[in-house]
Design a protein around this motif. Sequence first.
Motif, PDB file in Angstrom:
ATOM      1  N   GLY A 129      38.598  19.679 -28.238  1.00 33.10           N
ATOM      2  CA  GLY A 129      39.963  19.512 -28.725  1.00 33.10           C
ATOM      3  C   GLY A 129      41.025  20.197 -27.889  1.00 33.10           C
ATOM      4  N   ILE A 130      42.266  20.158 -28.389  1.00 30.29           N
ATOM      5  CA  ILE A 130      43.398  20.770 -27.697  1.00 30.29           C
ATOM      6  C   ILE A 130      43.756  22.103 -28.352  1.00 30.29           C
ATOM      7  CG2 ILE A 130      44.303  18.541 -26.911  1.00 30.29           C
ATOM      8  CD1 ILE A 130      46.405  18.749 -29.120  1.00 30.29           C
ATOM      9  N   LEU A 131      44.451  22.939 -27.612  1.00 36.00           N
ATOM     10  CA  LEU A 131      44.925  24.249 -28.080  1.00 36.00           C
ATOM     11  C   LEU A 131      43.795  25.169 -28.518  1.00 36.00           C
ATOM     12  CD1 LEU A 131      47.994  23.042 -30.176  1.00 36.00           C
ATOM     13  CD2 LEU A 131      48.050  24.104 -27.902  1.00 36.00           C
ATOM     14  N   GLY A 132      42.606  24.999 -27.952  1.00 35.62           N
ATOM     15  CA  GLY A 132      41.463  25.828 -28.337  1.00 35.62           C
ATOM     16  C   GLY A 132      41.361  27.096 -27.509  1.00 35.62           C
ATOM     17  N   ASN A 133      40.609  28.030 -28.041  1.00 32.70           N
ATOM     18  CA  ASN A 133      40.298  29.277 -27.342  1.00 32.70           C
ATOM     19  C   ASN A 133      38.843  29.586 -27.650  1.00 32.70           C
ATOM     20  OD1 ASN A 133      40.586  31.621 -25.828  1.00 32.70           O
ATOM     21  ND2 ASN A 133      41.214  32.809 -27.607  1.00 32.70           N
ATOM     22  N   PHE A 134      37.952  29.325 -26.702  1.00 31.06           N
ATOM     23  CA  PHE A 134      36.515  29.440 -26.931  1.00 31.06           C
ATOM     24  C   PHE A 134      35.963  30.660 -26.208  1.00 31.06           C
ATOM     25  CE2 PHE A 134      37.658  25.011 -27.497  1.00 31.06           C
ATOM     26  CZ  PHE A 134      37.129  24.774 -28.760  1.00 31.06           C
ATOM     27  N   VAL A 135      35.103  31.416 -26.920  1.00 31.01           N
ATOM     28  CA  VAL A 135      34.603  32.691 -26.396  1.00 31.01           C
ATOM     29  C   VAL A 135      33.097  32.867 -26.626  1.00 31.01           C
ATOM     30  CG1 VAL A 135      36.842  33.855 -26.641  1.00 31.01           C
ATOM     31  CG2 VAL A 135      35.215  33.864 -28.551  1.00 31.01           C
ATOM     32  N   GLY A 136      32.392  31.820 -26.972  1.00 34.63           N
ATOM     33  CA  GLY A 136      30.976  31.927 -27.311  1.00 34.63           C
ATOM     34  C   GLY A 136      30.074  32.111 -26.105  1.00 34.63           C
ATOM     35  N   SER A 137      28.786  32.273 -26.406  1.00 31.37           N
ATOM     36  CA  SER A 137      27.771  32.310 -25.352  1.00 31.37           C
ATOM     37  C   SER A 137      26.904  31.066 -25.501  1.00 31.37           C
ATOM     38  CB  SER A 137      26.934  33.588 -25.426  1.00 31.37           C
ATOM     39  OG  SER A 137      26.172  33.644 -26.611  1.00 31.37           O
ATOM     40  N   TYR A 138      26.499  30.520 -24.373  1.00 35.61           N
ATOM     41  CA  TYR A 138      25.822  29.233 -24.327  1.00 35.61           C
ATOM     42  C   TYR A 138      24.646  29.283 -23.356  1.00 35.61           C
ATOM     43  CZ  TYR A 138      29.983  27.526 -26.670  1.00 35.61           C
ATOM     44  OH  TYR A 138      30.985  27.341 -27.576  1.00 35.61           O
ATOM     45  N   TYR A 139      23.772  28.312 -23.504  1.00 29.59           N
ATOM     46  CA  TYR A 139      22.758  28.044 -22.488  1.00 29.59           C
ATOM     47  C   TYR A 139      23.380  27.046 -21.514  1.00 29.59           C
ATOM     48  CZ  TYR A 139      19.706  29.869 -26.166  1.00 29.59           C
ATOM     49  OH  TYR A 139      19.137  30.644 -27.143  1.00 29.59           O
ATOM     50  N   PRO A 140      22.992  27.089 -20.232  1.00 29.75           N
ATOM     51  CA  PRO A 140      23.551  26.126 -19.280  1.00 29.75           C
ATOM     52  C   PRO A 140      23.308  24.680 -19.712  1.00 29.75           C
ATOM     53  CG  PRO A 140      22.400  27.874 -18.116  1.00 29.75           C
ATOM     54  CD  PRO A 140      22.085  28.047 -19.586  1.00 29.75           C
ATOM     55  N   ASN A 141      24.156  23.796 -19.235  1.00 33.48           N
ATOM     56  CA  ASN A 141      24.046  22.371 -19.543  1.00 33.48           C
ATOM     57  C   ASN A 141      22.733  21.784 -19.047  1.00 33.48           C
ATOM     58  OD1 ASN A 141      24.706  19.435 -18.104  1.00 33.48           O
ATOM     59  ND2 ASN A 141      25.332  19.593 -20.234  1.00 33.48           N
ATOM     60  N   ASN A 142      22.311  22.169 -17.859  1.00 31.66           N
ATOM     61  CA  ASN A 142      21.073  21.650 -17.291  1.00 31.66           C
ATOM     62  C   ASN A 142      20.393  22.764 -16.510  1.00 31.66           C
ATOM     63  OD1 ASN A 142      19.006  20.091 -16.346  1.00 31.66           O
ATOM     64  ND2 ASN A 142      20.279  18.705 -15.155  1.00 31.66           N
ATOM     65  N   GLY A 143      19.274  23.225 -17.014  1.00 30.01           N
ATOM     66  CA  GLY A 143      18.562  24.343 -16.408  1.00 30.01           C
ATOM     67  C   GLY A 143      18.719  25.600 -17.242  1.00 30.01           C
ATOM     68  N   CYS A 144      18.120  26.649 -16.763  1.00 29.39           N
ATOM     69  CA  CYS A 144      18.173  27.962 -17.420  1.00 29.39           C
ATOM     70  C   CYS A 144      18.435  29.022 -16.369  1.00 29.39           C
ATOM     71  CB  CYS A 144      16.838  28.269 -18.103  1.00 29.39           C
ATOM     72  SG  CYS A 144      16.458  27.215 -19.515  1.00 29.39           S
ATOM     73  N   LEU A 145      18.998  30.152 -16.783  1.00 36.09           N
ATOM     74  CA  LEU A 145      19.178  31.250 -15.836  1.00 36.09           C
ATOM     75  C   LEU A 145      17.835  31.726 -15.290  1.00 36.09           C
ATOM     76  CD1 LEU A 145      22.066  33.356 -17.416  1.00 36.09           C
ATOM     77  CD2 LEU A 145      22.178  31.456 -15.780  1.00 36.09           C
ATOM     78  N   GLU A 146      16.772  31.525 -16.056  1.00 34.88           N
ATOM     79  CA  GLU A 146      15.431  31.897 -15.590  1.00 34.88           C
ATOM     80  C   GLU A 146      14.998  31.056 -14.392  1.00 34.88           C
ATOM     81  OE1 GLU A 146      15.359  32.809 -20.084  1.00 34.88           O
ATOM     82  OE2 GLU A 146      16.304  31.355 -18.771  1.00 34.88           O
ATOM     83  N   ASP A 147      15.630  29.927 -14.154  1.00 32.58           N
ATOM     84  CA  ASP A 147      15.303  29.112 -12.974  1.00 32.58           C
ATOM     85  C   ASP A 147      15.587  29.872 -11.689  1.00 32.58           C
ATOM     86  OD1 ASP A 147      14.706  27.136 -14.801  1.00 32.58           O
ATOM     87  OD2 ASP A 147      16.477  25.904 -14.331  1.00 32.58           O
ATOM     88  N   PHE A 148      16.421  30.901 -11.765  1.00 33.75           N
ATOM     89  CA  PHE A 148      16.736  31.717 -10.597  1.00 33.75           C
ATOM     90  C   PHE A 148      15.683  32.789 -10.329  1.00 33.75           C
ATOM     91  CE2 PHE A 148      21.168  30.448 -11.835  1.00 33.75           C
ATOM     92  CZ  PHE A 148      21.381  29.616 -10.746  1.00 33.75           C
ATOM     93  N   ASN A 149      14.609  32.812 -11.082  1.00 31.57           N
ATOM     94  CA  ASN A 149      13.583  33.839 -10.924  1.00 31.57           C
ATOM     95  C   ASN A 149      12.662  33.565  -9.739  1.00 31.57           C
ATOM     96  OD1 ASN A 149      14.664  35.152 -13.091  1.00 31.57           O
ATOM     97  ND2 ASN A 149      13.038  34.627 -14.514  1.00 31.57           N
ATOM     98  N   ILE A 150      13.223  33.054  -8.662  1.00 35.36           N
ATOM     99  CA  ILE A 150      12.525  32.887  -7.390  1.00 35.36           C
ATOM    100  C   ILE A 150      13.528  33.166  -6.287  1.00 35.36           C
ATOM    101  CG2 ILE A 150      10.889  31.132  -8.234  1.00 35.36           C
ATOM    102  CD1 ILE A 150      12.672  29.032  -6.827  1.00 35.36           C
TER     103      ILE A 150
END
Length: 177
Positions: A129-150
């Motif tokens: 929507g419009i005029l929003g202010n979002f501050v949450g925590s999310y998982y990535p859209n495609n992949g995981c931060l754990e994919d960087f474990n190499i």
Amino acid sequence: MLIVVLITTVFSFTLVYSEAQCAFVGPVTVPPGQTQSFSLEVVGAINNDLSNPDQGICGVFLEFSHNLIGELEINLISPSGTVVNMVGSIVPTNPTNLTRWNVSFVPCGDIASPDNGFSPIWSNNQPWGILGNFVGSYYPNNGCLEDFNIGPVNGFWQIEIVNSCLLYTSPSPRDRT
């Protein structure tokens, strides 16, 4: 579009705990229909191996705005070339004028706390929507931060921002017939 990026990497050594941070601070404007990449150099990690179970990417923080979130894609690319799509995918959406995101991305093994009524997995195809202010925590859209474990910690990490201009593309005259 305003982009502020903070990548936090945790390093752990025997009985010593330390945390390193690197940041790219904008503002940055990515014109419609263009892609821009920005490098963040990490140097001096004593243990330069992300496959070590005592370290890894523990969070990515993004602050940005865009009038049509469905046109935006943000990827994080490690020095070894691993790509995780944080914000995406490119889809037709409603306007998000004057909306600001100051969100974090967490490992898929952690608990995400998305904004009320939103999926924990980032998707541009949500009712932002419009005029929003979002501050949450999310998982990535495609992949995981754990994919960087190499691969190495040290080196150039890249932020790739795609402003697809999906909804502003008009058909050519021959497509109208």
